[in-house]
Design a protein around this motif. Structure first.
Motif, PDB file in Angstrom:
ATOM      1  N   GLY A   1      17.624 -13.879  61.675  1.00 36.44           N
ATOM      2  CA  GLY A   1      16.199 -13.563  61.717  1.00 36.44           C
ATOM      3  C   GLY A   1      15.403 -14.268  60.639  1.00 36.44           C
ATOM      4  N   GLY A   2      15.470 -15.594  60.601  1.00 35.22           N
ATOM      5  CA  GLY A   2      14.699 -16.337  59.603  1.00 35.22           C
ATOM      6  C   GLY A   2      13.204 -16.096  59.743  1.00 35.22           C
ATOM      7  N   GLY A   3      12.750 -15.864  60.997  1.00 33.37           N
ATOM      8  CA  GLY A   3      11.334 -15.576  61.233  1.00 33.37           C
ATOM      9  C   GLY A   3      11.020 -14.096  61.079  1.00 33.37           C
ATOM     10  N   THR A   4      11.803 -13.234  61.752  1.00 29.05           N
ATOM     11  CA  THR A   4      11.493 -11.794  61.734  1.00 29.05           C
ATOM     12  C   THR A   4      11.695 -11.177  60.350  1.00 29.05           C
ATOM     13  OG1 THR A   4      13.630 -11.620  62.860  1.00 29.05           O
ATOM     14  CG2 THR A   4      11.687 -11.000  64.118  1.00 29.05           C
ATOM     15  N   THR A   5      12.560 -11.754  59.528  1.00 26.72           N
ATOM     16  CA  THR A   5      12.770 -11.199  58.176  1.00 26.72           C
ATOM     17  C   THR A   5      11.474 -11.286  57.366  1.00 26.72           C
ATOM     18  OG1 THR A   5      15.090 -11.876  58.263  1.00 26.72           O
ATOM     19  CG2 THR A   5      14.234 -11.297  56.101  1.00 26.72           C
ATOM     20  N   LYS A   6      10.592 -12.233  57.756  1.00 30.18           N
ATOM     21  CA  LYS A   6       9.311 -12.351  57.047  1.00 30.18           C
ATOM     22  C   LYS A   6       8.405 -11.152  57.343  1.00 30.18           C
ATOM     23  CE  LYS A   6       9.651 -17.356  57.196  1.00 30.18           C
ATOM     24  NZ  LYS A   6       9.352 -18.553  57.984  1.00 30.18           N
ATOM     25  N   VAL A   7       8.727 -10.397  58.399  1.00 27.51           N
ATOM     26  CA  VAL A   7       7.929  -9.229  58.789  1.00 27.51           C
ATOM     27  C   VAL A   7       8.618  -7.939  58.368  1.00 27.51           C
ATOM     28  CG1 VAL A   7       6.943  -7.986  60.755  1.00 27.51           C
ATOM     29  CG2 VAL A   7       6.933 -10.480  60.735  1.00 27.51           C
ATOM     30  N   GLY A   8       9.916  -7.786  58.726  1.00 26.93           N
ATOM     31  CA  GLY A   8      10.659  -6.572  58.356  1.00 26.93           C
ATOM     32  C   GLY A   8      10.675  -5.554  59.472  1.00 26.93           C
ATOM     33  N   ASP A   9      11.866  -5.088  59.831  1.00 22.37           N
ATOM     34  CA  ASP A   9      12.057  -4.121  60.907  1.00 22.37           C
ATOM     35  C   ASP A   9      11.730  -2.709  60.408  1.00 22.37           C
ATOM     36  OD1 ASP A   9      12.860  -2.549  62.981  1.00 22.37           O
ATOM     37  OD2 ASP A   9      14.955  -3.195  62.981  1.00 22.37           O
ATOM     38  N   PRO A  10      10.747  -2.029  61.021  1.00 19.92           N
ATOM     39  CA  PRO A  10      10.397  -0.686  60.555  1.00 19.92           C
ATOM     40  C   PRO A  10      11.317   0.407  61.085  1.00 19.92           C
ATOM     41  CG  PRO A  10       8.989  -1.299  62.387  1.00 19.92           C
ATOM     42  CD  PRO A  10       9.888  -2.484  62.124  1.00 19.92           C
ATOM     43  N   SER A  11      12.286   0.050  61.950  1.00 16.33           N
ATOM     44  CA  SER A  11      13.083   1.066  62.635  1.00 16.33           C
ATOM     45  C   SER A  11      13.695   2.059  61.663  1.00 16.33           C
ATOM     46  CB  SER A  11      14.214   0.406  63.443  1.00 16.33           C
ATOM     47  OG  SER A  11      13.673  -0.331  64.494  1.00 16.33           O
ATOM     48  N   PHE A  12      13.307   3.304  61.798  1.00  8.86           N
ATOM     49  CA  PHE A  12      13.900   4.420  61.068  1.00  8.86           C
ATOM     50  C   PHE A  12      13.887   4.250  59.557  1.00  8.86           C
ATOM     51  CE2 PHE A  12      15.429   4.579  65.368  1.00  8.86           C
ATOM     52  CZ  PHE A  12      15.156   5.898  65.696  1.00  8.86           C
ATOM     53  N   ARG A  13      12.924   3.466  59.055  1.00 10.30           N
ATOM     54  CA  ARG A  13      12.771   3.363  57.605  1.00 10.30           C
ATOM     55  C   ARG A  13      11.617   4.261  57.168  1.00 10.30           C
ATOM     56  NH1 ARG A  13      15.047  -0.423  54.474  1.00 10.30           N
ATOM     57  NH2 ARG A  13      13.291  -0.414  53.042  1.00 10.30           N
ATOM     58  N   ALA A  14      11.755   4.798  55.975  1.00 10.88           N
ATOM     59  CA  ALA A  14      10.706   5.678  55.463  1.00 10.88           C
ATOM     60  C   ALA A  14       9.586   4.868  54.815  1.00 10.88           C
ATOM     61  CB  ALA A  14      11.297   6.649  54.446  1.00 10.88           C
ATOM     62  N   ASP A  15       9.857   3.593  54.527  1.00 13.24           N
ATOM     63  CA  ASP A  15       8.851   2.800  53.819  1.00 13.24           C
ATOM     64  C   ASP A  15       8.918   1.360  54.312  1.00 13.24           C
ATOM     65  OD1 ASP A  15      11.302   2.059  52.906  1.00 13.24           O
ATOM     66  OD2 ASP A  15      10.990   2.665  50.823  1.00 13.24           O
ATOM     67  N   GLU A  16       7.973   0.575  53.848  1.00 13.31           N
ATOM     68  CA  GLU A  16       7.932  -0.832  54.261  1.00 13.31           C
ATOM     69  C   GLU A  16       8.946  -1.633  53.450  1.00 13.31           C
ATOM     70  OE1 GLU A  16       4.478  -4.270  54.810  1.00 13.31           O
ATOM     71  OE2 GLU A  16       3.935  -2.173  54.524  1.00 13.31           O
ATOM     72  N   ARG A  17       9.593  -2.604  54.114  1.00 13.89           N
ATOM     73  CA  ARG A  17      10.559  -3.449  53.405  1.00 13.89           C
ATOM     74  C   ARG A  17       9.818  -4.374  52.436  1.00 13.89           C
ATOM     75  NH1 ARG A  17      15.697  -3.637  55.430  1.00 13.89           N
ATOM     76  NH2 ARG A  17      15.998  -2.834  57.529  1.00 13.89           N
TER      77      ARG A  17
END
Length: 415
Positions: free
Chosen positions: A76-92
């Motif tokens: 995820g070279g592209g998506t890592t720049k955004v961060g997956d919110p799945s089941f996280r309590a906060d933003e990456r």
């Protein structure tokens, strides 16, 4: 659900406990039975290594290849720049492109041990979604892709709902993540004929999004399959321990410590973990898992050896077992123990600092508590003095430090 699969891959998934859910069992099984199926899993590059929690996904791709199909590992070279919110309590925290590239280089080392990469029909492909995400034109993307997504539906996904229910902020950046993951599946189908996306059961909503998008844009039939989200029988998340994640790269977690993690599996998990993380026949996994008393410890050694051999090689597994037997059975000093090497300039070194530097405690406070609670040993004798200093005389030969019964390290003088 009683379903009798025709394909080898689906049989393995069901027999060994990999299957949580599938978008269309029958159609996916038919596709697997009628030709080579390319399937992918996406891995965001948030660290320099994957940990044991990702091992069920890696083993899914390994079995896909072993049963005659084509695994695709998508970085995820592209998506890592955004961060997956799945089941996280906060933003990456957001990473720089250089950090992401470094992390991808580290993660690639893991896959090379489990999959065969190359140009053959069932050879694995290593791809990076930055290839198509980095150059997207935002207005074109909104018009061509965004129009297929219902915000009402996106808000209903558990991963989003859980954040909103807790009244925690979900940024627009993160909200875009599921659209980008869906677009990955579309692009992989368009470019490489990819027919299935695998993921943990928390990824179900994201996978279904990709299937719907691909049907709408390309009118292609594709599939999704999820694996169970694993916890140990005592309810702990797989791959996390009191002293941090169990990384798969040897430079982040030594093969001996990795072996020890599996050796310390709870009795009730042995059979299940053998089926998921080793390639021993199912009957043998069940036989070993059903052992009781002291015999179950031998089954745990089989588990530790099998999993360590796949990840770090047979030599590392044998060395770890030999070290463990020496440490536990003979009370000796195993050559393979994690070792802290100090120089004469570091001396005298307090035993508290030594415990922290050797990785047996996270802080001086924790090390002192360990000593106060009689949990620390030095050369197998109780360590009761938190003020003890190690000088050149004390380190004339390596000193063994222990935290509890199962974690040990050596302290030695350089030279």
């Amino acid at each position: 659900m009683t379903y009798h699969p025709k394909s080898d891959f689906m049989s393995v998934m069901m027999e060994r406990g990999f299957l949580a859910d599938c978008t269309d069992y029958q159609a996916f099984d038919d596709a697997l039975s009628s030709g080579i199926v390319p399937g992918y899993i996406g891995f965001d590059a948030t660290a320099k290594s994957l940990h044991v929690g990702s091992l069920i996904q890696i083993m899914t791709l390994r079995w896909l290849q072993k049963t005659g199909h084509k695994p695709i590992t998508l970085m995820g070279g592209g998506t890592t720049k955004v961060g997956d919110p799945s089941f996280r309590a906060d933003e990456r925290p957001l990473l720089t492109p250089e950090q992401i590239d470094d992390n991808i280089a580290g993660i690639k080392q893991v896959f090379a041990k489990y999959l065969d990469y190359g140009d053959g029909p069932t050879d694995a492909l290593m791809l990076n979604n930055a290839e198509w995400l980095d150059d997207l034109n935002y207005l074109d993307f909104l018009r061509d892709i965004g129009r297929h997504f219902s915000v009402n539906r996106m808000l209903s996904f558990e991963s989003v709902k859980s954040r909103l229910d807790r009244e925690q902020s979900l940024s627009f950046l993160e909200f875009n993540y599921m659209i980008l993951q869906a677009y990955d599946f579309l692009e992989l189908n368009r470019r490489y004929g990819c027919l299935v996306q695998f993921g943990g059961s928390d990824q179900w909503g994201n996978i279904v999004n990709g299937i719907d998008l691909t049907r709408r844009v390309l009118d292609h039939e594709i599939y999704g399959m999820t694996t169970p989200l694993l916890t140990t029988s005592d309810g702990k998340k797989m791959g996390k321990t009191a002293d941090g994640a169990i990384w798969l790269n040897a430079d982040m977690r030594s093969p001996y410590e990795f072996w020890q993690f599996w050796r310390n599996t709870t009795d009730a998990d042995v059979g299940r973990f053998l089926k998921l993380y080793s390639e021993l026949p199912v009957e043998e996994c069940e036989r070993l898992g059903a052992l009781a008393g002291s015999e179950i410890n031998e089954a745990k050694i089989v588990l530790a050896n099998e999993v360590t051999t796949l990840c770090h090689g047979a030599e590392a597994a044998a060395a770890a077992e030999a070290t463990a037997r020496e440490v536990f059975e003979k009370g000796g000093i195993g050559e393979d123990l994690p070792t802290l090497t100090v120089t004469p300039d570091d001396l005298p070194l307090s035993v508290v600092q030594a415990i922290v530097k050797a990785g047996l405690a996270k802080s001086g406070k924790e090390a002192k508590r360990l000593i106060a609670e009689n949990g620390a040993r030095i050369d197998d004798a109780p360590l009761t003095d938190a003020g003890l200093m190690l000088d050149a005389g004390a380190l004339a030969s390596p000193v063994k430090l222990s935290a509890g019964k199962k974690r040990h390290a050596l302290v030695q003088l350089a030279g």
